[in-house]
Design a protein around this motif. Sequence first.
Motif, PDB file in Angstrom:
ATOM      1  N   TYR A  93     -61.742  76.019  -7.884  1.00  0.00           N
ATOM      2  CA  TYR A  93     -60.938  74.813  -8.073  1.00  0.00           C
ATOM      3  C   TYR A  93     -60.039  74.575  -6.871  1.00  0.00           C
ATOM      4  O   TYR A  93     -59.354  75.500  -6.403  1.00  0.00           O
ATOM      5  N   HIS A 111     -63.014  66.978 -11.194  1.00  0.00           N
ATOM      6  CA  HIS A 111     -63.325  67.290 -12.596  1.00  0.00           C
ATOM      7  C   HIS A 111     -62.381  66.553 -13.543  1.00  0.00           C
ATOM      8  O   HIS A 111     -62.812  65.757 -14.365  1.00  0.00           O
ATOM      9  N   VAL A 112     -61.071  66.807 -13.426  1.00  0.00           N
ATOM     10  CA  VAL A 112     -60.097  66.146 -14.286  1.00  0.00           C
ATOM     11  C   VAL A 112     -58.882  65.711 -13.468  1.00  0.00           C
ATOM     12  O   VAL A 112     -58.569  66.297 -12.434  1.00  0.00           O
ATOM     13  N   ASP A 139     -54.886  65.319 -14.258  1.00  0.00           N
ATOM     14  CA  ASP A 139     -53.917  65.722 -15.274  1.00  0.00           C
ATOM     15  C   ASP A 139     -52.522  65.297 -14.821  1.00  0.00           C
ATOM     16  O   ASP A 139     -51.981  65.824 -13.846  1.00  0.00           O
ATOM     17  N   THR A 191     -57.164  77.259 -17.886  1.00  0.00           N
ATOM     18  CA  THR A 191     -57.768  76.799 -19.138  1.00  0.00           C
ATOM     19  C   THR A 191     -58.916  75.840 -18.868  1.00  0.00           C
ATOM     20  O   THR A 191     -59.990  75.917 -19.485  1.00  0.00           O
ATOM     21  N   THR A 192     -58.703  74.917 -17.921  1.00  0.00           N
ATOM     22  CA  THR A 192     -59.756  73.963 -17.559  1.00  0.00           C
ATOM     23  C   THR A 192     -60.967  74.686 -16.987  1.00  0.00           C
ATOM     24  O   THR A 192     -62.121  74.371 -17.318  1.00  0.00           O
ATOM     25  N   ARG A 236     -57.863  68.263 -10.390  1.00  0.00           N
ATOM     26  CA  ARG A 236     -58.567  69.535 -10.334  1.00  0.00           C
ATOM     27  C   ARG A 236     -60.032  69.264 -10.017  1.00  0.00           C
ATOM     28  O   ARG A 236     -60.764  68.717 -10.837  1.00  0.00           O
ATOM     29  N   THR A 260     -54.877  74.928 -15.015  1.00  0.00           N
ATOM     30  CA  THR A 260     -56.064  75.106 -14.185  1.00  0.00           C
ATOM     31  C   THR A 260     -56.963  76.192 -14.758  1.00  0.00           C
ATOM     32  O   THR A 260     -58.192  76.042 -14.832  1.00  0.00           O
ATOM     33  N   SER A 269     -51.974  68.384 -20.156  1.00  0.00           N
ATOM     34  CA  SER A 269     -52.802  69.345 -20.890  1.00  0.00           C
ATOM     35  C   SER A 269     -52.057  70.623 -21.224  1.00  0.00           C
ATOM     36  O   SER A 269     -52.417  71.340 -22.167  1.00  0.00           O
ATOM     37  N   LEU A 293     -57.571  66.966 -22.172  1.00  0.00           N
ATOM     38  CA  LEU A 293     -58.066  66.654 -20.840  1.00  0.00           C
ATOM     39  C   LEU A 293     -59.091  65.528 -20.909  1.00  0.00           C
ATOM     40  O   LEU A 293     -59.874  65.452 -21.860  1.00  0.00           O
ATOM     41  N   ALA A 310     -63.138  69.152 -23.780  1.00  0.00           N
ATOM     42  CA  ALA A 310     -62.029  68.711 -22.938  1.00  0.00           C
ATOM     43  C   ALA A 310     -60.960  68.001 -23.760  1.00  0.00           C
ATOM     44  O   ALA A 310     -59.757  68.221 -23.577  1.00  0.00           O
TER      45      ALA A 310
END
Length: 317
Positions: free
Chosen positions: A94, A124-125, A127, A48-49, A252, A46, A208, A290, A285
């Motif tokens: 987030y 957003h992503v 994972d 890093t994203t 996330r 989280t 990720s 990601l 990403a």
Amino acid sequence: MPRVISIKAALAAAGIVGAMLATPAAAEFPEKGMTLIVAYGAGGGTDTTARMLASDLEETIGQPVTVQNVTGGGGGNGWGAIAAAEPDGYTIGYINIPNMYSGYLNPDMGREESLESFTPLMNHVTDYCVWAVKPDSPFQSVNDVVEAAKEGRVTITAHGAGGDDDLAIQRIAKMNDLDMAVVHNQSTADSKSQVLGGHVQVLGANVSEVADQHASGELRVIGVMAPERSGFLPDVPTFQEQGIDQVWSVSRGIAGPTGRPPEIAEAIMTALEATITSDAHRQAAEQLSLAPEIVKGPEYMDFLKSTEQEIKGLMGW
């Protein structure tokens, strides 16, 4: 040059009526930097994203975006900080799904927040969850872990009760009548250290968080909880390929506190979408293993509510 998006431009792009532009303060948003709250420690997926998004969002809005790690309470402290922030648009954060739900659905946690405490902006992503081990671990597959757990307790890491790793473990344990000792940590970095040091047998994490270390041979991923093989871990079979019907992930997404003006929320969503769909962001990403997946508006809220109900059913809350 920064890809600056003012609220006036954002509202025009979103088709919002001109009457909303009458507020001088809103028309100049953002006039200062923004804060992006992360409910987990530095070094995890989280965090890093979030830092990737913050860097690219700065280019879009022409203002600094500062990541603030608010840890503890299995993520609850961070989500509480988002909900308690001033609804002026300058603090977003987030929300990790399904992790966030345990804080208020689980009666033992006693948190006051709920979905109604937030203004959800967009996903957003997504994972997917994985299990990984040390390279010299005797576990060669997910089934090896399952069989070992049937004979005695197996230790495995996760991020807080009710988090995606924990829920995935509990679901598999219930399906197979397993005894698994879950070791909860504040960050994936701590979990990796425990597994690599031989203190815990299995790492529960996300794609990720382990793709690079799997490629380098530092860790060995033994299964991915995705509907098909991950493009970032093409040599790793899914849990379903190994006979275990398990698809699980962390979503996330980005949210702010409830009560913010709708025109501010629209401007932030426009800036986020411009950032996330940019070629530069998608390339960044991909470097982090990601794949951005935008879900926004009513569709995002429907996703959040349906997932909430699924977790209620699984956990009996």
